[in-house]
Design a protein around this motif. Structure first.
Motif, mmCIF file in Angstrom:
data_model
loop_
_atom_site.group_PDB
_atom_site.id
_atom_site.type_symbol
_atom_site.label_atom_id
_atom_site.label_comp_id
_atom_site.label_asym_id
_atom_site.label_seq_id
_atom_site.Cartn_x
_atom_site.Cartn_y
_atom_site.Cartn_z
ATOM 1 N N GLY A 1 10.042 13.511 -5.149
ATOM 2 C CA GLY A 1 9.423 12.473 -4.335
ATOM 3 C C GLY A 1 9.418 11.099 -4.972
ATOM 4 N N VAL A 2 10.279 10.876 -5.978
ATOM 5 C CA VAL A 2 10.291 9.587 -6.664
ATOM 6 C C VAL A 2 10.948 8.524 -5.785
ATOM 7 N N ALA A 3 10.305 7.366 -5.683
ATOM 8 C CA ALA A 3 10.798 6.208 -4.942
ATOM 9 C C ALA A 3 10.881 6.519 -3.444
ATOM 10 N N THR A 4 11.339 5.545 -2.687
ATOM 11 C CA THR A 4 11.398 5.718 -1.233
ATOM 12 C C THR A 4 12.308 6.869 -0.838
ATOM 13 N N ILE A 5 13.466 6.976 -1.501
ATOM 14 C CA ILE A 5 14.389 8.054 -1.148
ATOM 15 C C ILE A 5 13.750 9.415 -1.379
ATOM 16 N N GLY A 6 12.979 9.535 -2.449
ATOM 17 C CA GLY A 6 12.294 10.797 -2.717
ATOM 18 C C GLY A 6 11.225 11.100 -1.684
ATOM 19 N N GLN A 7 10.520 10.066 -1.229
ATOM 20 C CA GLN A 7 9.507 10.266 -0.195
ATOM 21 C C GLN A 7 10.137 10.691 1.127
ATOM 22 N N LYS B 1 0.825 -1.204 0.000
ATOM 23 C CA LYS B 1 0.000 0.000 0.000
ATOM 24 C C LYS B 1 0.862 1.259 0.000
ATOM 25 N N SER B 2 1.965 1.219 0.749
ATOM 26 C CA SER B 2 2.888 2.350 0.759
ATOM 27 C C SER B 2 3.500 2.566 -0.617
ATOM 28 N N GLU B 3 3.842 1.482 -1.298
ATOM 29 C CA GLU B 3 4.406 1.593 -2.637
ATOM 30 C C GLU B 3 3.408 2.224 -3.611
ATOM 31 N N ARG B 4 2.147 1.864 -3.502
ATOM 32 C CA ARG B 4 1.131 2.462 -4.375
ATOM 33 C C ARG B 4 1.055 3.977 -4.159
ATOM 34 N N ARG B 5 1.105 4.386 -2.876
ATOM 35 C CA ARG B 5 1.070 5.817 -2.580
ATOM 36 C C ARG B 5 2.342 6.503 -3.078
ATOM 37 N N THR B 6 3.472 5.854 -2.880
ATOM 38 C CA THR B 6 4.763 6.442 -3.243
ATOM 39 C C THR B 6 4.837 6.740 -4.735
ATOM 40 N N TRP B 7 4.321 5.822 -5.558
ATOM 41 C CA TRP B 7 4.481 5.949 -7.007
ATOM 42 C C TRP B 7 3.311 6.642 -7.691
ATOM 43 N N ALA B 8 2.263 6.960 -6.940
ATOM 44 C CA ALA B 8 1.097 7.607 -7.557
ATOM 45 C C ALA B 8 1.484 8.938 -8.200
ATOM 46 N N GLY B 9 1.210 9.071 -9.482
ATOM 47 C CA GLY B 9 1.457 10.314 -10.202
ATOM 48 C C GLY B 9 2.916 10.613 -10.476
ATOM 49 N N GLN B 10 3.806 9.639 -10.330
ATOM 50 C CA GLN B 10 5.242 9.903 -10.435
ATOM 51 C C GLN B 10 5.846 9.482 -11.778
ATOM 52 N N ALA B 11 5.057 9.078 -12.727
ATOM 53 C CA ALA B 11 5.607 8.549 -13.979
ATOM 54 C C ALA B 11 6.508 9.548 -14.692
ATOM 55 N N ALA C 1 7.959 7.078 9.647
ATOM 56 C CA ALA C 1 7.120 5.944 10.044
ATOM 57 C C ALA C 1 6.086 5.596 8.987
ATOM 58 N N HIS C 2 5.700 6.573 8.147
ATOM 59 C CA HIS C 2 4.670 6.287 7.145
ATOM 60 C C HIS C 2 5.213 5.513 5.943
ATOM 61 N N LEU C 3 6.523 5.202 5.962
ATOM 62 C CA LEU C 3 7.130 4.396 4.908
ATOM 63 C C LEU C 3 7.603 3.079 5.514
#
Length: 270
Positions: A220-226, A8-18, A167-169
């Motif tokens: 905000g791309v990928a975990t590092i971006g988040q 679920k976190s991955e879906r949020r992380t990548w939403a709109g990031q293409a 914590a949200h990641l």
């Protein structure tokens, strides 16, 4: 099987990031594609699934080989980009751990770094095995751990600024993780029921610019971006200062960054 907190976190992380991904990290992730297709024995007329297609690099390359390509991604923006990159492919929206295909539907399945973005890697490989015909091949890549120096660049800048993972990641659950080594990757394939598993390292220097590399994190791309974008503006500025300082280690005489990266490419047979 239900999605995990990591999924679920991955879906949020990548939403709109293409678009931001295409402008920053996509060229890096494209490097293993030729080796991935060779490992899967993608050839003319083969029914091929590219799972987690992203911007469609592997799908387009498989089409160039004359394969009959289906590609899926969980992010609508990626699906749109992949459809443009590989107009001959059947590109669909679909999210692991379940795929909307019949058993034995494909001769070969490729997944370029998709296992880095799923909550249950073993179950994902079992699902890829399900949709691959007996005797067919599956080839997948992951990032090696510990990471190569270039891959660790942004993370080092974050650490120097004293920033911890928010914590949200959520991290992958320990019981679902596996050693990101050649031996660990081969063992994972075996646990998923694949035969004749082989894993090889893939090491290269990714050429980019300071601006391009920072742009992915800044967007905000990928975990590092988040991690970066979840910080206050002053902390982001501090991370950027550390990043600029660390870039000197990787800059060639023209100022281009050459970032060492290391991935693992594994393949097995159904």
């Amino acid at each position: 099987m239900a999605q995990t907190a990591f999924d679920k976190s991955e879906r949020r992380t990548w939403a709109g990031q293409a678009d931001a991904y295409a402008a920053s990290f996509a060229k890096l992730c494209a490097y293993p594609v030729p080796a991935l297709l060779r490992a899967a024995e993608v050839r003319e007329g083969a029914r091929v699934l590219d799972v987690g297609t992203g911007t469609g690099t592997a799908a387009a390359a498989a089409c160039e080989r004359g394969a009959k390509v289906t590609a899926v991604d969980a992010e609508p923006g990626m699906v749109a980009r992949a459809a443009q990159a590989a107009p001959e492919a059947d590109v669909r929206l679909a999210a692991l751990p379940r795929l909307p295909f019949a058993d034995d539907a494909f001769d070969a399945v490729v997944g370029n770094f998709v296992l880095n973005h799923v909550g249950r890697p073993r179950e994902t490989l079992k699902e890829l095995r399900r949709v691959t015909r007996p005797g067919g091949r599956i080839a997948v890549t992951i990032w090696q751990v510990p990471p190569a120096a270039g891959q660790a660049l942004l993370g080092r800048a974050v650490q120097r600024a004293g920033v911890a993972r928010p914590a949200h990641l959520p991290a992958l659950a320990p019981e679902d993780d596996f050693p990101r080594t050649e031996q660990g990757f081969v063992a994972l394939l075996g646990e998923a029921g694949l035969l004749n598993g082989v894993c090889d390292p893939l090491v290269w220097g990714h050429r980019t610019t300071r601006e391009e590399w920072w742009s992915g994190a800044a967007a905000g791309v990928a975990t590092i971006g988040q991690i970066v974008t979840s910080q206050p503006p002053g902390v982001i500025a501090e991370i950027k200062e550390h990043f600029d300082s660390l870039c000197a280690e990787f800059a060639d005489p023209d100022g281009v960054l050459v970032l060492p990266h290391a991935a693992l490419i594994a393949h097995g047979q159904v």
